[in-house]
Motif scaffolding. Sequence first.
Motif, mmCIF file in Angstrom:
data_model
loop_
_atom_site.group_PDB
_atom_site.id
_atom_site.type_symbol
_atom_site.label_atom_id
_atom_site.label_comp_id
_atom_site.label_asym_id
_atom_site.label_seq_id
_atom_site.Cartn_x
_atom_site.Cartn_y
_atom_site.Cartn_z
ATOM 1 N N THR A 166 -12.594 3.555 -0.693
ATOM 2 C CA THR A 166 -12.269 4.921 -1.068
ATOM 3 C C THR A 166 -11.528 4.886 -2.394
ATOM 4 O OG1 THR A 166 -11.126 6.945 -0.396
ATOM 5 C CG2 THR A 166 -10.082 4.879 0.206
ATOM 6 N N GLN A 197 -8.508 13.820 6.979
ATOM 7 C CA GLN A 197 -8.139 12.849 5.955
ATOM 8 C C GLN A 197 -8.536 11.444 6.378
ATOM 9 O OE1 GLN A 197 -6.298 15.321 7.094
ATOM 10 N NE2 GLN A 197 -5.408 16.440 5.386
ATOM 11 N N ALA A 198 -8.378 11.134 7.660
ATOM 12 C CA ALA A 198 -8.810 9.831 8.165
ATOM 13 C C ALA A 198 -10.326 9.689 8.043
ATOM 14 C CB ALA A 198 -8.378 9.661 9.620
ATOM 15 N N LEU A 240 -11.433 8.756 4.683
ATOM 16 C CA LEU A 240 -11.262 7.341 4.388
ATOM 17 C C LEU A 240 -12.405 6.500 4.944
ATOM 18 C CD1 LEU A 240 -7.458 6.818 5.176
ATOM 19 C CD2 LEU A 240 -8.539 6.679 2.940
ATOM 20 N N CYS A 265 0.828 -1.212 0.000
ATOM 21 C CA CYS A 265 0.000 0.000 0.000
ATOM 22 C C CYS A 265 0.856 1.252 0.000
ATOM 23 C CB CYS A 265 -0.935 0.002 1.218
ATOM 24 S SG CYS A 265 -2.618 0.568 0.868
ATOM 25 N N VAL A 306 -5.849 7.116 -1.045
ATOM 26 C CA VAL A 306 -5.292 6.900 0.286
ATOM 27 C C VAL A 306 -4.335 8.037 0.593
ATOM 28 C CG1 VAL A 306 -3.855 5.406 1.710
ATOM 29 C CG2 VAL A 306 -5.544 4.400 0.193
ATOM 30 N N TYR A 307 -4.563 8.725 1.693
ATOM 31 C CA TYR A 307 -3.688 9.802 2.104
ATOM 32 C C TYR A 307 -2.456 9.210 2.778
ATOM 33 C CZ TYR A 307 -7.569 12.987 1.311
ATOM 34 O OH TYR A 307 -8.579 13.705 0.758
ATOM 35 N N TYR A 308 -1.348 9.876 2.644
ATOM 36 C CA TYR A 308 -0.178 9.406 3.360
ATOM 37 C C TYR A 308 0.584 10.588 3.937
ATOM 38 C CZ TYR A 308 2.812 10.585 -0.677
ATOM 39 O OH TYR A 308 3.470 11.220 -1.684
ATOM 40 N N VAL A 323 0.868 3.527 3.964
ATOM 41 C CA VAL A 323 -0.327 3.208 4.731
ATOM 42 C C VAL A 323 -0.354 1.699 4.909
ATOM 43 C CG1 VAL A 323 -2.831 3.263 4.828
ATOM 44 C CG2 VAL A 323 -1.599 5.192 3.853
ATOM 45 N N VAL A 349 -7.766 4.710 12.215
ATOM 46 C CA VAL A 349 -6.501 5.222 11.696
ATOM 47 C C VAL A 349 -5.628 5.650 12.867
ATOM 48 C CG1 VAL A 349 -5.400 7.067 10.376
ATOM 49 C CG2 VAL A 349 -7.420 5.934 9.466
ATOM 50 N N THR A 355 -2.383 11.979 -2.560
ATOM 51 C CA THR A 355 -3.158 10.742 -2.603
ATOM 52 C C THR A 355 -2.751 9.953 -3.823
ATOM 53 O OG1 THR A 355 -4.946 11.644 -3.950
ATOM 54 C CG2 THR A 355 -5.136 11.905 -1.564
ATOM 55 N N LEU A 384 -10.208 -1.152 1.468
ATOM 56 C CA LEU A 384 -10.562 0.229 1.763
ATOM 57 C C LEU A 384 -11.622 0.724 0.789
ATOM 58 C CD1 LEU A 384 -7.127 1.895 2.530
ATOM 59 C CD2 LEU A 384 -8.972 1.442 4.130
#
Length: 222
Positions: A34, A83-84, A87, A13, A37-39, A21, A65, A48, A32
């Motif tokens: 969505t 951001q969490a 998700l 990931c 995915v934010y990191y 993530v 998260v 993302t 997931l």
Amino acid sequence: AAVTISARPRDRCRGGGGGWVQMSGAGPVIGLRTVGVYYINYEFMSETFPFEPQSFQPRGIRLGVVRGISYGLFGPPGEFVPQARALGAGLVRAYLYWSQVEPEPGQYRWDTVDALLGQLAGDEELWITLCSSSPWGTRQPTDFLPPSPALDQRAYAEFVRQVVRHCVDRAGSGRVRYWQCDNEPSNTDLLWAGTAAEYAEQLQTMYDAVKEADPAAAVVLG
């Protein structure tokens, strides 16, 4: 189900740069729900990357998260709760250290705590892992790892009460739903520099202080 956001690269990931993530207990990456995915790249939430997930709706399981093992300790306390929430996370967890909040006896700093509480805008629950790492209050002086037994359980209890009461005053009773006494104390030397009996004593101290300051909160282990 839980997602850990950190700055260490991993094959699973990966989002590029220095961020990743990691999914824990949630099955394959496609779990997931969505399209991005934010990191975190070091201390800052960044870009993302897209993928096409399949439907994943297990009964009775929420996405959680975790914001690494530090928040605002090595840099400004950045944004991560929105951001969490994007998700689909219903639970967010952050680590706070005694050294951050009470760097000297009786002198409290609330900038990091307030930065965290200020991001709560939905119905997500907040879980705070409170680590007994202190340059003055613990057997092993440090601002990070490993946590160790408090030199004075009364001073530790007062620290816990102050943090919990501040959160109640700022966000309301029970808004921080879970409080954790350090993390994985069975991982001795790295995450706990003490004995099992000393941890049990400190856990009891924390439990009493949390319940005194906010009866609606729960004390958890992990």
